[in-house]
Each structure stands twice: as structure tokens, then as C-alpha cells.
Design an enzyme around this catalytic site. Structure first.
Site, short mmCIF file in Angstrom:
data_model
loop_
_atom_site.label_atom_id
_atom_site.label_comp_id
_atom_site.label_asym_id
_atom_site.label_seq_id
_atom_site.Cartn_x
_atom_site.Cartn_y
_atom_site.Cartn_z
N GLN A 1 0.77 -1.21 0.09
CA GLN A 1 0.01 -0.09 -0.11
C GLN A 1 0.77 1.09 0.02
O GLN A 1 0.42 2.35 -0.20
CB GLN A 1 -0.88 0.03 1.35
CG GLN A 1 -1.98 -1.10 1.13
CD GLN A 1 -2.78 -1.33 2.76
OE1 GLN A 1 -2.53 -0.49 3.50
NE2 GLN A 1 -3.36 -2.32 2.76
N HIS B 1 -1.05 -0.14 5.64
CA HIS B 1 -1.42 0.99 6.82
C HIS B 1 -0.64 2.05 6.77
O HIS B 1 -0.16 2.49 8.18
CB HIS B 1 -1.49 0.02 8.10
CG HIS B 1 -2.67 -1.04 8.16
ND1 HIS B 1 -2.82 -1.65 9.26
CD2 HIS B 1 -3.44 -1.34 7.00
CE1 HIS B 1 -3.91 -2.49 8.88
NE2 HIS B 1 -4.15 -2.41 7.55
N GLU C 1 -14.67 3.10 10.32
CA GLU C 1 -15.30 4.20 11.21
C GLU C 1 -15.26 5.46 10.65
O GLU C 1 -14.14 5.74 9.87
CB GLU C 1 -14.45 4.18 12.51
CG GLU C 1 -14.55 2.95 13.45
CD GLU C 1 -13.87 3.36 14.64
OE1 GLU C 1 -13.82 2.26 15.42
OE2 GLU C 1 -13.09 4.30 15.20
N TYR D 1 -9.07 7.14 20.11
CA TYR D 1 -9.92 6.41 19.24
C TYR D 1 -9.76 4.84 19.56
O TYR D 1 -10.60 4.19 18.41
CB TYR D 1 -10.02 7.00 17.83
CG TYR D 1 -10.26 8.41 17.93
CD1 TYR D 1 -11.70 8.84 17.64
CD2 TYR D 1 -9.38 9.30 18.12
CE1 TYR D 1 -11.98 10.27 17.59
CE2 TYR D 1 -9.68 10.60 18.17
CZ TYR D 1 -11.16 10.81 17.87
OH TYR D 1 -11.48 12.15 18.01
N TYR E 1 -9.78 -11.08 10.86
CA TYR E 1 -10.19 -11.55 9.77
C TYR E 1 -10.36 -12.95 10.05
O TYR E 1 -11.18 -13.78 9.51
CB TYR E 1 -8.91 -11.41 8.81
CG TYR E 1 -8.95 -9.76 8.27
CD1 TYR E 1 -10.05 -9.28 7.49
CD2 TYR E 1 -7.80 -9.12 8.49
CE1 TYR E 1 -10.02 -8.06 7.08
CE2 TYR E 1 -7.98 -7.80 8.01
CZ TYR E 1 -9.07 -7.26 7.50
OH TYR E 1 -9.04 -5.95 7.17
#
Length: 365
Positions: free
Chosen positions: A83, A147, A239, A249, A260
Site C-alpha cells: 500500500q 497501513h 469508522e 480512538y 479476519y
């Protein structure tokens, strides 16, 4: 690469591709391809005079001008793995004077890679970034390719917010000695604002504005100047959060999703001292870009949140007052929506990774 660029120029030459229509709560809207032939596009932002910039994750920054795309040279070297790569682009409000362009990207570091923020000046001909310097890079790199977070938001006071994922290291999102799973706030020159919540506290990174995030890939300001972010959960639990100064958070202590494998995450869905999401999805939609709409062309959508779904190929519209999903804008063009932004004229632009195309939504003629 040369063949790809040749194909891109062919796609862009001449008139813009003819528009299609899409059904919406306001009736039919027009969907028009603005640039095609892109290789894993990640972000788009606008320059004065109708030009726009596009990032491709492998490391290329493009300037689209008069229906033609050109590569902007001088971009920082990126770690294009998984990513990671060249991610967000942000054009500040004072661009006409400063010529500055901000880029977030995955940067190779000792032991892996982390999210970084750089700034450079765009040359008058749009061909090069000059005076490129790194303003921030995350402490505690990750060895994997996931991430990185990476949205940039310019606050009303000119400071910069940058979202960071926890790099797949879940516990680190609760450890304030590193930047994983945080949203940071810095000044335009890379220094730390004096009013950041953890300034002067021993062992805590002073750039941190909020923490306990998993992978926030969308962020935007509302009309009141408040910061909102959207982040990926695991299996369920994506979210939307209103970001508060110094707030936690909850990831990975609380979540509305599961691992998963189906195993429970943390301690449940709530814990004192940890924020509740303003909205969550279950099942996950894999949310990316976030835009809060002004109402300029579509008055009925004023204040609503628009969020791209990478998983289910649509744009989610959340009612800005009650913050619940009230509409899904979906069609052949909305394949893996990565970014959603509002153009200066009030039209809504989005990136379809699946189509390698940037589209513009406007009222049907």
C-alpha cells in the site's frame, strides 16, 4: 513506462471523453472522465486556472493542463511496496503566492518504511518541483507494506494534519512514543505547534494530535473547521470519527469489527476514555477519500460527507446532520473509489482505481 505515457497522452488528447449519467437522490447527474490511463492513482488536487495534480502510487506526480498530462520531475524517492508509494497531494490556499505543493509518501527507513510529508515549489511551467524538503517522517517504521494512512489536510490556521496508519503493528497505536496509528499536526515549516496536546510531556511524540487509529485514509474539515477522518477497520468496524485534540480512538482495544480470523478484537466496543465513532460500517466498505460538501452545485447535499468505497465500488453519502449512510452513488465508473474531492466550481471529482480514471460529477444538463 514510455508506452504507458504514450497511451496516456492519446487518452487525453482533444476533447474530454463524453459524459455519462448516474442516478442520485437529486435526479440524474453527469459523470465525465477528466483523465484516463492512470496507473494506480491515489490522490487529486486543484491548481488555479483549471489545472490539477494527480499522484500515482508507484511514484509519479502528474500535472494535467489543457487536456494534456505531463510528469512533474523532482518528486521524492518513494518506497513503492504494497500500500506504500506516492500517496496524497495537497495544494495549499496560498499556492498562487507560495507555489508550494505538499506530498505524503512511504519513505524507506532503517528497518522498513514509514509515512513522510514533503513540500516543494512547482515551477512556473509545471515541469518540476524545486526546493523539495521533508517536513516530517514517522518514528517506528514497519517492515510490511500496509497501513500508511497518509491524507494531508490544511487547517484554518495554516497548520497541517497528516493521518498515519499503525503499519500493521496493532499495539503501537496506543504507544505515544511513536507515530503509528496517529494523526499528527505540524506547522508549514515542519516545527511543532505550541498548542499541540502533548507538547512538553516526556516520552510522547509532540507532533501527535490524536491516536488509537488503525488506518485513516480519508480526512477533511467541515464548515466549522473541525477535522473528520475515516479509517479502515478489520472485518467490520470501518469508522468515521470527528477528531478531537488529544483523544484516543481506541484501536486495538475497542472496535465494532473482528479480526479476519473471526476472533474478538480487544475488550469489546467501548471503554472509558476512548472515543466512539460517529458512524461505522459492518460489513466493512474499505473507505478511502473523504470530502465534506459545500452545497455549491448540489444544495441538498450541503454539509454531507462523501466517502469512497474500495470494496463495494460506490461513493457513500452520509447525512451531515445525523451522520448515517443515506445514499450510495454507484455505476460503472465507481470501481474502487480511492479519492473524493470537491473542485473549486462545486463539482465532485473522484478517482476510480479500477478504471484508472478521474471522473467529475456535475448537474445533468
Amino acid at each position: 513506462m514510455r508506452n504507458l505515457m504514450f497511451g496516456l497522452f492519446l487518452t487525453l488528447s482533444g476533447a474530454v471523453v463524453s459524459a455519462q449519467t448516474l442516478s442520485s437522490s437529486t435526479g440524474q447527474v453527469q459523470v465525465q472522465a477528466m483523465v484516463s490511463g492512470l496507473d494506480t492513482p491515489w490522490a487529486v488536487d486543484f491548481l488555479p486556472g483549471g489545472e490539477f495534480l494527480v499522484t500515482e502510487r508507484e511514484g509519479r506526480l502528474l500535472l494535467v493542463r489543457g487536456g494534456q498530462a505531463q510528469t512533474v520531475k523532482g518528486t521524492p524517492k518513494v518506497h513503492a511496496k504494497g500500500q506504500g508509494g506516492l500517496l496524497d497531494v495537497m495544494v495549499p490556499r496560498d499556492f498562487a503566492q507560495s507555489r508550494e505543493v505538499f506530498l505524503s509518501f512511504a519513505k524507506r527507513q532503517k528497518g522498513g518504511a514509514g509515512t513522510a510529508l514533503a513540500v516543494g515549489r512547482l515551477s512556473q511551467d509545471g515541469q518540476r518541483l524545486t526546493d523539495v524538503r521533508i517536513l516530517f517522517e514517522a518514528v517506528a517504521p514497519g517492515s510490511g507494506g500496509r497501513h500508511f494512512g497518509s491524507r494531508i489536510v490544511e487547517a484554518r490556521d495554516g497548520s497541517l494534519f497528516l493521518t498515519l496508519g499503525e503499519r500493521g503493528n496493532r499495539p503501537s497505536a496506543q504507544e505515544l512514543s511513536n507515530h503509528n496509528g496517529t494523526i499528527v499536526r505540524i506547522n508549514r515549516d515542519g516545527t511543532v505547534p505550541d498548542d499541540n496536546p502533548f507538547v512538553g510531556q516526556s516520552g510522547i511524540r509532540p507532533e501527535i494530535w490524536s491516536y488509537g487509529h488503525r488506518n485513516p485514509q480519508g480526512a477533511a474539515l467541515d464548515r466549522q473547521g473541525r477535522l473528520w477522518a475515516v479509517e479502515h477497520g478489520a472485518k467490520g468496524g470501518d469508522e468515521v470519527n470527528r477528531i478531537k485534540k488529544g483523544a484516543n480512538y481506541g484501536w486495538p482495544v475497542i472496535s465494532y469489527g473482528t479480526h479476519y480470523s473471526g476472533a474478538k478484537i480487544g475488550e469489546g466496543t467501548a471503554k472509558p476514555g476512548m472515543e466512539q465513532p460517529a458512524h461505522y460500517w459492518d460489513p466493512s466498505i474499505a473507505p478511502s477519500g473523504l470530502m465534506i460538501y459545500s452545497g455549491k452545485l448540489f444544495s441538498a447535499w450541503r454539509g454531507d460527507l462523501f466517502i469512497g468505497s474500495l470494496k463495494f465500488d460506490y461513493i457513500s453519502r452520509l447525512d451531515g446532520k445525523n451522520l448515517r449512510e443515506v445514499e450510495q452513488l454507484k455505476g460503472g465508473e465507481t470501481e474502487r473509489v480511492r479519492d473524493v474531492v470537491e473542485a473549486p466550481d462545486g463539482s465532485i471529482w473522484f478517482i476510480s482505481v479500477g478504471k484508472g480514471t478521474i471522473y467529475r460529477i456535475s448537474p445533468a444538463s
